[in-house]
Each structure stands twice: as C-alpha cells, then as structure tokens.
Write a protein that holds these residues in place. Structure first.
Motif, PDB file in Angstrom:
ATOM      1  N   THR A 106       3.695   4.261   7.009  1.00 22.71           N
ATOM      2  CA  THR A 106       2.679   3.591   6.204  1.00 22.71           C
ATOM      3  C   THR A 106       2.552   4.337   4.886  1.00 22.71           C
ATOM      4  N   HIS A 107       2.523   3.585   3.805  1.00 26.29           N
ATOM      5  CA  HIS A 107       2.320   4.136   2.469  1.00 26.29           C
ATOM      6  C   HIS A 107       0.983   3.618   1.945  1.00 26.29           C
ATOM      7  N   ILE A 108       0.196   4.505   1.374  1.00 27.79           N
ATOM      8  CA  ILE A 108      -1.043   4.094   0.719  1.00 27.79           C
ATOM      9  C   ILE A 108      -0.883   4.373  -0.778  1.00 27.79           C
ATOM     10  N   ILE A 135      -3.219  -0.412  -2.155  1.00 32.50           N
ATOM     11  CA  ILE A 135      -2.251  -1.282  -1.506  1.00 32.50           C
ATOM     12  C   ILE A 135      -1.618  -0.476  -0.373  1.00 32.50           C
ATOM     13  N   VAL A 136      -1.476  -1.097   0.781  1.00 32.82           N
ATOM     14  CA  VAL A 136      -0.867  -0.427   1.933  1.00 32.82           C
ATOM     15  C   VAL A 136       0.454  -1.122   2.245  1.00 32.82           C
ATOM     16  N   GLY A 137       1.513  -0.340   2.295  1.00 30.25           N
ATOM     17  CA  GLY A 137       2.823  -0.834   2.689  1.00 30.25           C
ATOM     18  C   GLY A 137       3.153  -0.298   4.070  1.00 30.25           C
ATOM     19  N   LEU A 145      10.385  -2.806   4.268  1.00 25.24           N
ATOM     20  CA  LEU A 145       9.005  -3.259   4.225  1.00 25.24           C
ATOM     21  C   LEU A 145       8.774  -4.371   5.240  1.00 25.24           C
ATOM     22  N   GLN A 146       7.698  -4.237   5.993  1.00 26.03           N
ATOM     23  CA  GLN A 146       7.286  -5.281   6.930  1.00 26.03           C
ATOM     24  C   GLN A 146       6.069  -6.021   6.398  1.00 26.03           C
ATOM     25  N   THR A 147       5.068  -5.269   5.930  1.00 28.90           N
ATOM     26  CA  THR A 147       3.792  -5.866   5.531  1.00 28.90           C
ATOM     27  C   THR A 147       3.233  -5.151   4.312  1.00 28.90           C
ATOM     28  N   LEU A 148       2.647  -5.925   3.413  1.00 31.15           N
ATOM     29  CA  LEU A 148       1.869  -5.371   2.310  1.00 31.15           C
ATOM     30  C   LEU A 148       0.432  -5.847   2.479  1.00 31.15           C
ATOM     31  N   HIS A 177       8.189  -2.320  -6.780  1.00 25.54           N
ATOM     32  CA  HIS A 177       8.664  -0.961  -6.490  1.00 25.54           C
ATOM     33  C   HIS A 177       9.596  -0.979  -5.275  1.00 25.54           C
ATOM     34  N   TYR A 178       9.168  -1.642  -4.202  1.00 19.85           N
ATOM     35  CA  TYR A 178       9.988  -1.702  -2.994  1.00 19.85           C
ATOM     36  C   TYR A 178      11.299  -2.451  -3.233  1.00 19.85           C
TER      37      TYR A 178
END
Length: 138
Positions: free
Chosen positions: A108-110, A86-88, A76-79, A17-18
C-alpha cells in the motif's frame, strides 16, 4: 472563446505516476513531485528510510531496485481517492539478482498532494517476503 483546460485531479496525477512506472519512465514518474518531497520506504525494505527530494528518491530507491532486482515492478490493483491523500494498493514483483529468487508482496502506498504536487509518500509492504527473496530463505 478558448476552452479552459482543467488541471489533472490528484488521483489522475498518481495514476499517471504508476503508468510512467510501468513504462520505466523516471522523468514522467517524478514530473509532479515536489523538490522537497518526503519519500518514506518502510523499515525492513531494501531502500528503507526517508528520502528528501526527487534526486534522492531516484538514487536511493529506483536506481537501487533497478540494479538489484530483475523485472522489478508494481502492479496497481486499486486507487482510493481521499482528496489530498491518495492510496494505491497492489503488489510488488521481481527476482532478486543475487539469489535468483522471485518475490511477490502486497503493498500500500499513501500519497499526499498539495496544489497538484506530491509532497509526501509512504510505503507499507510485507518486508518478510522481500527479505526471503533477498536471502534465498523461506
């Protein structure tokens, strides 16, 4: 015997998606999103609210951001792989067209997935930084 192809993991679905977002490919971004997805943009964000279904998300979030912001993007830095969640973590960037003011805000995306499909999304970001770009204030 033919090899069995494994379905992508939840973290791979969100990574895709990212990648589609970076390529500005809305169809690919929505490829694994449920028709009943509950997509929540944080209060104070320009697209605040909970949108139901991919069409509502595209119309009320992505189209608005594309219209009002120049070069709006998420980096994006971290998944973080939490199984069905999943946390982005990363940053938003862009220039608000009406003021010409640049913005960078941590976010932050959840994501919640069931059977390889996104059923919920929730965003957390520093809405003050976004609002300052929109109003041209510090």
């Amino acid at each position: 015997m033919c090899p069995v192809s494994a379905s992508p993991s939840n973290v791979e679905i969100i990574r895709a998606h990212y990648a589609a977002s970076a390529a500005r490919d809305l169809d690919a971004m929505m490829a694994n999103v449920s028709p009943q997805v509950r997509w929540t943009e944080m209060q104070g964000f320009p697209c605040a609210g909970t949108w139901i279904g991919p069409t509502a998300v595209v119309e009320n979030v992505f189209s608005v951001l594309g219209r009002d912001w120049e070069n709006y993007r998420f980096e994006l830095q971290t998944l973080i792989d939490g199984g069905e969640q999943i946390v982005g973590v990363g940053s938003y960037h862009g220039v608000y067209r009406a003021t010409g003011k640049a913005m960078q805000a941590r976010v932050t995306h959840i994501w919640t997935l069931q059977d390889g499909v996104v059923v919920a999304f929730e965003q957390f970001t520093d809405t003050l930084l976004v609002r300052q770009a929109m109003t041209g204030t510090e």
